[in-house]
Scaffold this active site. Structure first.
Site, PDB file in Angstrom:
ATOM      1  N   ASP A  34       2.119  -2.664  15.394  1.00  0.00           N
ATOM      2  CA  ASP A  34       1.850  -0.883  14.456  1.00  0.00           C
ATOM      3  C   ASP A  34       2.670   0.093  14.782  1.00  0.00           C
ATOM      4  O   ASP A  34       3.182   0.229  16.524  1.00  0.00           O
ATOM      5  CB  ASP A  34       0.154  -1.410  14.423  1.00  0.00           C
ATOM      6  CG  ASP A  34       0.454   0.491  14.045  1.00  0.00           C
ATOM      7  OD1 ASP A  34       0.866   1.280  13.554  1.00  0.00           O
ATOM      8  OD2 ASP A  34      -0.905   0.319  13.409  1.00  0.00           O
ATOM      9  N   LYS A  45       1.106   8.776   7.629  1.00  0.00           N
ATOM     10  CA  LYS A  45       1.348  10.376   8.891  1.00  0.00           C
ATOM     11  C   LYS A  45       2.824   9.962   8.730  1.00  0.00           C
ATOM     12  O   LYS A  45       3.467  11.095   7.102  1.00  0.00           O
ATOM     13  CB  LYS A  45       1.498   9.285  10.416  1.00  0.00           C
ATOM     14  CG  LYS A  45      -0.145   8.619  10.062  1.00  0.00           C
ATOM     15  CD  LYS A  45      -0.725   9.155  10.020  1.00  0.00           C
ATOM     16  CE  LYS A  45      -1.806   8.613  10.129  1.00  0.00           C
ATOM     17  NZ  LYS A  45      -2.635   7.395  10.834  1.00  0.00           N
ATOM     18  N   TYR A  56      -5.386   1.834  16.938  1.00  0.00           N
ATOM     19  CA  TYR A  56      -5.999   3.439  16.594  1.00  0.00           C
ATOM     20  C   TYR A  56      -7.273   2.372  16.541  1.00  0.00           C
ATOM     21  O   TYR A  56      -7.861   1.263  16.398  1.00  0.00           O
ATOM     22  CB  TYR A  56      -5.090   2.968  15.432  1.00  0.00           C
ATOM     23  CG  TYR A  56      -5.761   3.358  14.225  1.00  0.00           C
ATOM     24  CD1 TYR A  56      -5.520   4.987  14.686  1.00  0.00           C
ATOM     25  CD2 TYR A  56      -6.542   3.102  13.796  1.00  0.00           C
ATOM     26  CE1 TYR A  56      -6.082   5.366  13.414  1.00  0.00           C
ATOM     27  CE2 TYR A  56      -7.051   3.863  11.753  1.00  0.00           C
ATOM     28  CZ  TYR A  56      -6.958   5.382  12.196  1.00  0.00           C
ATOM     29  OH  TYR A  56      -7.544   5.883  11.182  1.00  0.00           O
ATOM     30  N   ARG A 112      -1.580  -3.537  -9.247  1.00  0.00           N
ATOM     31  CA  ARG A 112      -2.384  -3.760  -8.730  1.00  0.00           C
ATOM     32  C   ARG A 112      -1.974  -5.285  -7.819  1.00  0.00           C
ATOM     33  O   ARG A 112      -2.348  -5.660  -6.207  1.00  0.00           O
ATOM     34  CB  ARG A 112      -4.130  -4.541  -9.057  1.00  0.00           C
ATOM     35  CG  ARG A 112      -4.983  -5.688  -7.608  1.00  0.00           C
ATOM     36  CD  ARG A 112      -5.659  -5.845  -8.282  1.00  0.00           C
ATOM     37  NE  ARG A 112      -6.069  -6.093  -9.573  1.00  0.00           N
ATOM     38  CZ  ARG A 112      -6.312  -7.849  -9.468  1.00  0.00           C
ATOM     39  NH1 ARG A 112      -6.043  -8.612  -8.288  1.00  0.00           N
ATOM     40  NH2 ARG A 112      -6.215  -7.844 -10.535  1.00  0.00           N
TER      41      ARG A 112
HETATM   42  C1  LIG Z   1      -3.874   6.186  11.085  1.00  0.00           C
HETATM   43  C2  LIG Z   1      -3.254   5.245  11.453  1.00  0.00           C
HETATM   44  C3  LIG Z   1      -4.032   4.170  11.215  1.00  0.00           C
HETATM   45  C4  LIG Z   1      -4.695   3.733   9.516  1.00  0.00           C
HETATM   46  O1  LIG Z   1      -3.811   4.114   8.410  1.00  0.00           O
HETATM   47  P1  LIG Z   1      -4.421   4.895   6.986  1.00  0.00           P
HETATM   48  O2  LIG Z   1      -2.995   5.013   6.747  1.00  0.00           O
HETATM   49  O3  LIG Z   1      -5.356   6.057   7.266  1.00  0.00           O
HETATM   50  O4  LIG Z   1      -5.210   3.392   6.773  1.00  0.00           O
HETATM   51  C5  LIG Z   1      -3.854   2.369  11.563  1.00  0.00           C
HETATM   52  N1  LIG Z   1      -2.352   2.708  13.195  1.00  0.00           N
HETATM   53  C6  LIG Z   1      -2.167   4.229  13.509  1.00  0.00           C
HETATM   54  C7  LIG Z   1      -1.637   4.510  14.746  1.00  0.00           C
HETATM   55  C8  LIG Z   1      -2.547   5.063  12.967  1.00  0.00           C
HETATM   56  O5  LIG Z   1      -1.918   6.401  13.328  1.00  0.00           O
END
Ligand SMILES: *Cc1c(COP(=O)(O)O)cnc(C)c1O
Length: 391
Positions: A180, A205, A110, A56
């Site tokens: 991000d 992703k 997002y 964890r």
């Molecule tokens: C999918 C996504 C997230 C969230 O990610 P998860 O792995 O689904 O929690 C955050 N920012 C962007 C740009 C995303 O495409």
């Protein structure tokens, strides 16, 4: 020199780092691939003086390999893999902000990030100001502002906010810039090179790349990463070692996948732009894109995401999606398979039509996460699906 030092050393290319950084030491008898260590805990001395390992805490061996690889890819001092992209964003913001503090964020984010910022942070006493135009950033800062937050490129219009003036503002006012960069990946864009303090990824992703895991990453200064680890320990969204192992496996092919996706997306974007059933294409690699000049300066590749607008609006777009055979309709992105979705039904379902138009999401908008398939097959499937819409 240890393999990971060699891979992280100046001059080694991104693909080399993706394959080798953090990897197993190549001594005779050692496995070539990192073993999965599904152990929650690790043996200790009765009175331990060193670090206590616990899954964890993000200190499992599978986490450590990932941390080294991800820091090397982003050019960051340190990195920490966590249980999801959403956890990465939440923990990074909580590491910088508490009650009474304030965040300035881009409006176009997002959906999960928007919800976190509009619903959860205010409940914790953290104020949030959203910015729609570049000139609003400076005037939105307050003495208690602790973080600037932006997503590059923006879903689904692939707008590319210029990070350079933001980085200057961040330096002048001493407020860290968090980016991000999920859609870009470190293959195409490394925000830390342009003055960002922290990079966040949904590793679900492109970094994982096979639509088979949920994970997230925070990369940045070592002190901040340790703060994030503190939040990880308290709130608990750790990454499972099996998913960590899969993510390491996926990362090794990141550069070849993303470069193929860049090439496929660019060819499809050009082809779609000339198609009579298509009103508009959103792809930062096209000269017609509003941020093409910024993208050319910041990016090494224009990415695997594109948007196109079908003449005839949402009904026509639904018909096009219904005729696809090879491309599949699904939300999410960044995998080896091409996925299409309509933001009006997915990421922007909660927005009104007027709000969508204000964000540049016209009626008939289709988002494509371009995969690594042969581009001719993707083009042929789209051609067949679009043909009946030609008036
Ligand atoms: C999918 C996504 C997230 C969230 O990610 P998860 O792995 O689904 O929690 C955050 N920012 C962007 C740009 C995303 O495409």
């Amino acid at each position: 020199m240890k393999r990971e030092e060699a891979a992280a050393a100046g001059g080694s290319g991104l693909s080399t780092r993706a394959v080798h950084a953090g990897g197993v030491e190549p001594v005779p008898g050692a496995p070539v691939v990192t073993p999965i260590v599904p152990s929650a805990t690790f043996f200790n001395e009765p009175a331990p003086t060193g670090e206590v390992l616990y899954t964890r805490y993000g200190t499992n061996p599978n986490h450590r390999v990932l941390a080294a690889k991800l820091a090397a890819l982003e050019g960051a001092e340190a990195a920490l893999p966590v249980g999801s992209g959403q956890a990465a964003t939440a923990l990074a913001l909580l590491a910088y902000c508490g009650a009474g503090d304030h965040v300035v964020a881009a409006r176009a984010l997002y959906g999960g990030t928007s919800t976190l910022l509009t619903r959860e942070l205010p409940r914790l006493g953290i104020g949030v100001t959203f910015v729609e135009r570049a000139e609003q950033w400076a005037e939105s800062l307050r003495p208690e502002t602790r973080a600037l937050f932006v997503e590059i490129p923006v879903n689904p219009t692939l707008r590319v906010p210029d990070i350079r003036p933001l980085a200057r503002l961040s330096a002048e006012r001493g407020v860290p810039l968090l980016v991000d960069a999920t859609f870009a990946t470190p293959v195409n864009f490394r925000p830390i090179e342009h003055g960002a303090a922290v990079v966040i990824h949904s590793a679900t992703k492109y970094l994982g790349g096979h639509s088979d895991l949920i994970a997230g990453v925070v990369a940045g200064p070592a002190t901040l990463v340790e703060e994030v680890r503190g939040k990880l320990k308290s709130f608990g969204p750790a990454l499972d070692p099996h998913a960590a192992w899969l993510l390491e496996r996926g990362l090794k092919t990141l550069a070849v996948r993303v470069r193929q996706q860049n090439g496929n997306a660019e060819r499809l974007a050009r082809w779609l732009e000339a198609h009579p059933a298509v009103a508009r294409v959103h792809y930062p690699g096209l000269a017609s894109h509003r941020d093409h000049a910024v993208a050319r300066e910041l990016f090494d590749g224009f990415g695997g995401m594109l948007g196109f607008v079908v003449h005839g609006g949402d009904d026509a777009a639904v018909r096009v999606l219904g005729r696809l055979r090879l491309l599949s309709v699904a939300p999410s992105l960044g995998g080896v398979e091409t996925l299409v979705s309509m933001p009006c039904f997915t990421s922007h379902a909660a927005s009104s039509r007027e709000e969508r138009h204000a964000l540049g999401i016209d009626d008939g908008f289709v988002r494509v996460s371009v995969g690594i398939e042969d581009v001719e097959d993707l083009r042929d499937d789209l051609a067949r699906a679009l043909e009946p819409e030609v008036k």
